[in-house]
Scaffold this active site. Structure first.
Site, PDB file in Angstrom:
ATOM      1  N   ALA A   1       0.821  -1.165  -0.029  1.00 16.28           N
ATOM      2  CA  ALA A   1       0.040   0.046  -0.074  1.00 16.28           C
ATOM      3  C   ALA A   1       0.998   1.314  -0.024  1.00 16.28           C
ATOM      4  O   ALA A   1       2.041   1.222   0.366  1.00 16.28           O
ATOM      5  CB  ALA A   1      -0.863  -0.134   1.142  1.00 16.28           C
TER       6      ALA A   1
ATOM      7  N   GLY B   1       0.973  -5.071   1.409  1.00 12.48           N
ATOM      8  CA  GLY B   1      -0.364  -5.288   0.310  1.00 12.48           C
ATOM      9  C   GLY B   1      -0.019  -5.996  -0.742  1.00 12.48           C
ATOM     10  O   GLY B   1      -0.706  -6.640  -1.489  1.00 12.48           O
TER      11      GLY B   1
ATOM     12  N   GLU C   1      -0.047  -9.443  -0.083  1.00  8.70           N
ATOM     13  CA  GLU C   1      -1.460  -9.733   0.268  1.00  8.70           C
ATOM     14  C   GLU C   1      -2.095  -9.858  -1.199  1.00  8.70           C
ATOM     15  O   GLU C   1      -3.010 -10.710  -1.186  1.00  8.70           O
ATOM     16  CB  GLU C   1      -2.099  -8.729   1.037  1.00  8.70           C
ATOM     17  CG  GLU C   1      -1.712  -8.897   2.641  1.00  8.70           C
ATOM     18  CD  GLU C   1      -1.896  -7.604   3.142  1.00  8.70           C
ATOM     19  OE1 GLU C   1      -1.921  -6.474   2.849  1.00  8.70           O
ATOM     20  OE2 GLU C   1      -2.572  -7.866   4.385  1.00  8.70           O
TER      21      GLU C   1
ATOM     22  N   GLU D   1       4.175  -4.756   7.924  1.00 12.43           N
ATOM     23  CA  GLU D   1       3.190  -3.719   8.450  1.00 12.43           C
ATOM     24  C   GLU D   1       3.497  -3.389   9.861  1.00 12.43           C
ATOM     25  O   GLU D   1       3.342  -2.100  10.336  1.00 12.43           O
ATOM     26  CB  GLU D   1       1.662  -4.038   8.480  1.00 12.43           C
ATOM     27  CG  GLU D   1       1.142  -4.159   6.972  1.00 12.43           C
ATOM     28  CD  GLU D   1       1.368  -5.357   6.235  1.00 12.43           C
ATOM     29  OE1 GLU D   1       2.060  -6.392   6.717  1.00 12.43           O
ATOM     30  OE2 GLU D   1       0.710  -5.637   5.434  1.00 12.43           O
TER      31      GLU D   1
HETATM   32  N1  CO8 Z   1       4.609   3.334  -0.852  1.00 18.27           N
HETATM   33  C1  CO8 Z   1       5.012   4.326  -1.309  1.00 18.27           C
HETATM   34  N2  CO8 Z   1       6.073   4.410  -1.783  1.00 18.27           N
HETATM   35  C2  CO8 Z   1       6.919   3.324  -1.720  1.00 18.27           C
HETATM   36  C3  CO8 Z   1       6.604   2.135  -1.151  1.00 18.27           C
HETATM   37  C4  CO8 Z   1       5.393   2.024  -0.676  1.00 18.27           C
HETATM   38  N3  CO8 Z   1       4.940   1.129   0.139  1.00 18.27           N
HETATM   39  N4  CO8 Z   1       7.980   1.599  -1.320  1.00 18.27           N
HETATM   40  C5  CO8 Z   1       8.710   2.103  -1.941  1.00 18.27           C
HETATM   41  N5  CO8 Z   1       8.460   3.370  -2.189  1.00 18.27           N
HETATM   42  C6  CO8 Z   1       8.926   4.395  -2.927  1.00 18.27           C
HETATM   43  C7  CO8 Z   1       9.972   5.124  -2.141  1.00 18.27           C
HETATM   44  O1  CO8 Z   1       9.490   6.118  -1.252  1.00 18.27           O
HETATM   45  C8  CO8 Z   1      11.074   5.583  -3.304  1.00 18.27           C
HETATM   46  O2  CO8 Z   1      10.361   6.784  -3.587  1.00 18.27           O
HETATM   47  P1  CO8 Z   1      11.347   8.028  -3.932  1.00 18.27           P
HETATM   48  O3  CO8 Z   1      12.132   7.517  -5.009  1.00 18.27           O
HETATM   49  O4  CO8 Z   1      10.215   8.927  -4.572  1.00 18.27           O
HETATM   50  O5  CO8 Z   1      11.897   8.530  -2.792  1.00 18.27           O
HETATM   51  C9  CO8 Z   1      10.756   4.672  -4.337  1.00 18.27           C
HETATM   52  O6  CO8 Z   1       9.678   3.950  -3.946  1.00 18.27           O
HETATM   53  C10 CO8 Z   1      11.969   3.451  -4.441  1.00 18.27           C
HETATM   54  O7  CO8 Z   1      12.051   2.812  -3.080  1.00 18.27           O
HETATM   55  P2  CO8 Z   1      13.535   2.857  -2.047  1.00 18.27           P
HETATM   56  O8  CO8 Z   1      14.357   3.969  -2.506  1.00 18.27           O
HETATM   57  O9  CO8 Z   1      12.918   2.962  -0.641  1.00 18.27           O
HETATM   58  O10 CO8 Z   1      14.135   1.516  -2.764  1.00 18.27           O
HETATM   59  P3  CO8 Z   1      15.088   0.634  -1.926  1.00 18.27           P
HETATM   60  O11 CO8 Z   1      15.570  -0.174  -2.979  1.00 18.27           O
HETATM   61  O12 CO8 Z   1      16.000   1.295  -0.927  1.00 18.27           O
HETATM   62  O13 CO8 Z   1      14.268  -0.172  -0.989  1.00 18.27           O
HETATM   63  C11 CO8 Z   1      12.292  -1.609  -0.327  1.00 18.27           C
HETATM   64  C12 CO8 Z   1      13.411  -1.011  -1.417  1.00 18.27           C
HETATM   65  C13 CO8 Z   1      12.942  -2.300   0.830  1.00 18.27           C
HETATM   66  C14 CO8 Z   1      11.176  -2.390  -1.018  1.00 18.27           C
HETATM   67  C15 CO8 Z   1      11.807  -0.148   0.631  1.00 18.27           C
HETATM   68  O14 CO8 Z   1      11.196   0.612  -0.697  1.00 18.27           O
HETATM   69  C16 CO8 Z   1      10.736  -0.688   1.326  1.00 18.27           C
HETATM   70  O15 CO8 Z   1      10.755  -0.879   2.577  1.00 18.27           O
HETATM   71  N6  CO8 Z   1       9.454  -0.202   1.119  1.00 18.27           N
HETATM   72  C17 CO8 Z   1       8.298  -0.228   1.914  1.00 18.27           C
HETATM   73  C18 CO8 Z   1       7.753  -1.647   2.078  1.00 18.27           C
HETATM   74  C19 CO8 Z   1       6.498  -1.687   2.960  1.00 18.27           C
HETATM   75  O16 CO8 Z   1       6.766  -1.495   4.195  1.00 18.27           O
HETATM   76  N7  CO8 Z   1       5.441  -2.333   2.526  1.00 18.27           N
HETATM   77  C20 CO8 Z   1       4.294  -2.544   3.366  1.00 18.27           C
HETATM   78  C21 CO8 Z   1       3.574  -1.201   3.362  1.00 18.27           C
HETATM   79  S1  CO8 Z   1       2.186  -1.359   4.274  1.00 18.27           S
HETATM   80  C22 CO8 Z   1       0.879  -2.134   3.405  1.00 18.27           C
HETATM   81  O17 CO8 Z   1       1.390  -2.371   2.321  1.00 18.27           O
HETATM   82  C23 CO8 Z   1      -0.266  -2.205   4.410  1.00 18.27           C
HETATM   83  C24 CO8 Z   1      -1.411  -3.081   3.548  1.00 18.27           C
HETATM   84  C25 CO8 Z   1      -2.676  -3.231   3.876  1.00 18.27           C
HETATM   85  C26 CO8 Z   1      -3.262  -1.817   3.742  1.00 18.27           C
HETATM   86  C27 CO8 Z   1      -4.755  -1.713   4.423  1.00 18.27           C
HETATM   87  C28 CO8 Z   1      -5.165  -0.273   4.020  1.00 18.27           C
HETATM   88  C29 CO8 Z   1      -5.348   0.556   5.381  1.00 18.27           C
END
Ligand code: CO8
Length: 251
Positions: free
Chosen positions: A63, A108, A111, A131
């Site tokens: 998400a 997500g 999921e 999460e």
């Molecule tokens: N949402 C928004 N932007 C994201 C997300 C995300 N989930 N993941 C990555 N990005 C963006 C980064 O902010 C970055 O953007 P920018 O270049 O503009 O700064 C770009 O994508 C590239 O990401 P990174 O620079 O972080 O890339 P890395 O190679 O350094 O890292 C990772 C890759 C390890 C995957 C890292 O990006 C990360 O940890 N991302 C988050 C993963 C995460 O925690 N996902 C779970 C999110 S919570 C969720 O999904 C809840 C689901 C249920 C929702 C229910 C609704 C209420």
């Protein structure tokens, strides 16, 4: 469609999330596009659906955290409900849906893959439910579907730790069905999809429903449902033709 690319090859449809700059994170617009595409797939002649992410880095990083960082409980509930609508549609679609997990499938994103019938992955895929590191529990069915696919102990390990597991570890848990090299993931998934698309779509749809319903039913109920569904298969022209061809040694 701004975020989802749809490609059709015979009766195999591939949906690709194209938000590579945000690692294919799913905002509300992605969800809305999914709903409109899935509604169309319910009625059209497609037989197998593949879902993947653009690029080689991510299936979907989940998400949209930037969006979630700005909302309160009411919008969060709407976001969760929209996500559930998408994933329930995938699960209930009377056609096989395969997730081609080409990189990170987190939160997500994981999921989304869990709602698919099968998960094929490349060796660089990482799956996880991080999460709790963000102060929330999984919200798009992660607690429930993960539990049913890998069992409660393994689901709790992944959810409590928020750790990312490799495709290989996911395979060893039964979370991933097959691993293909990054270069071949899509072609192998398509080839598998084409093979199963030759089988009876009615029989596959009924089988999908039976396995899904059986997950939550007791054995007696599941078996009864199977008997009645099996009998219904005998009412189709498709079944008649396939059996006749076999008898005539033409199948
Ligand atoms: N949402 C928004 N932007 C994201 C997300 C995300 N989930 N993941 C990555 N990005 C963006 C980064 O902010 C970055 O953007 P920018 O270049 O503009 O700064 C770009 O994508 C590239 O990401 P990174 O620079 O972080 O890339 P890395 O190679 O350094 O890292 C990772 C890759 C390890 C995957 C890292 O990006 C990360 O940890 N991302 C988050 C993963 C995460 O925690 N996902 C779970 C999110 S919570 C969720 O999904 C809840 C689901 C249920 C929702 C229910 C609704 C209420």
């Amino acid at each position: 469609m701004a975020y989802l690319k749809v490609e059709r090859d015979d009766q195999v449809v591939q949906i690709t999330i194209t938000r590579q700059e945000k690692l294919n994170a799913m905002n509300l617009a992605v969800m809305d596009e999914f709903i409109s595409i899935l509604d169309g797939l319910e009625k059209d002649s497609s037989r197998v659906i593949i879902i993947t992410g653009d690029g080689t880095k991510a299936f979907s990083a989940g998400a949209d955290i930037e969006y979630m960082s700005s909302i309160g409980p009411s919008d969060a509930e709407k976001y969760a409900l929209r996500g559930h609508e998408v994933l329930n549609k995938i699960e209930k679609l009377e056609k096989p849906v395969i997730a081609a997990v080409n990189g990170y499938a987190l939160g997500g994103g994981c999921e989304l893959a869990l709602s698919c019938d099968l998960r094929f992955a490349s060796p660089n895929a990482y799956l996880g439910q991080p999460e709790v590191t963000l102060g929330i529990c999984p919200g798009w069915g992660g607690t429930q579907r993960l539990l049913r696919i890998i069992g409660p102990a393994r689901a709790k390990d992944l959810i409590f730790s928020g750790r990312k597991i490799t495709a290989e570890e996911a395979f060893s848990m039964g979370l991933i069905n097959k691993i293909f090299s990054s270069e071949n993931l899509i072609s192998e998934t398509r080839s598998y999809a084409k093979t199963i698309s030759k089988n009876s779509s009615f029989a596959i749809g009924v089988s999908k429903m039976l396995v899904n319903k059986g997950t939550d039913a007791n054995l007696d109920t599941g078996l009864k449902l199977e008997i009645y569904s099996w009998a219904v298969c005998f009412s189709t022209k498709d079944r008649e033709e396939r059996m006749r061809k076999f008898v005539e040694k033409k199948l």
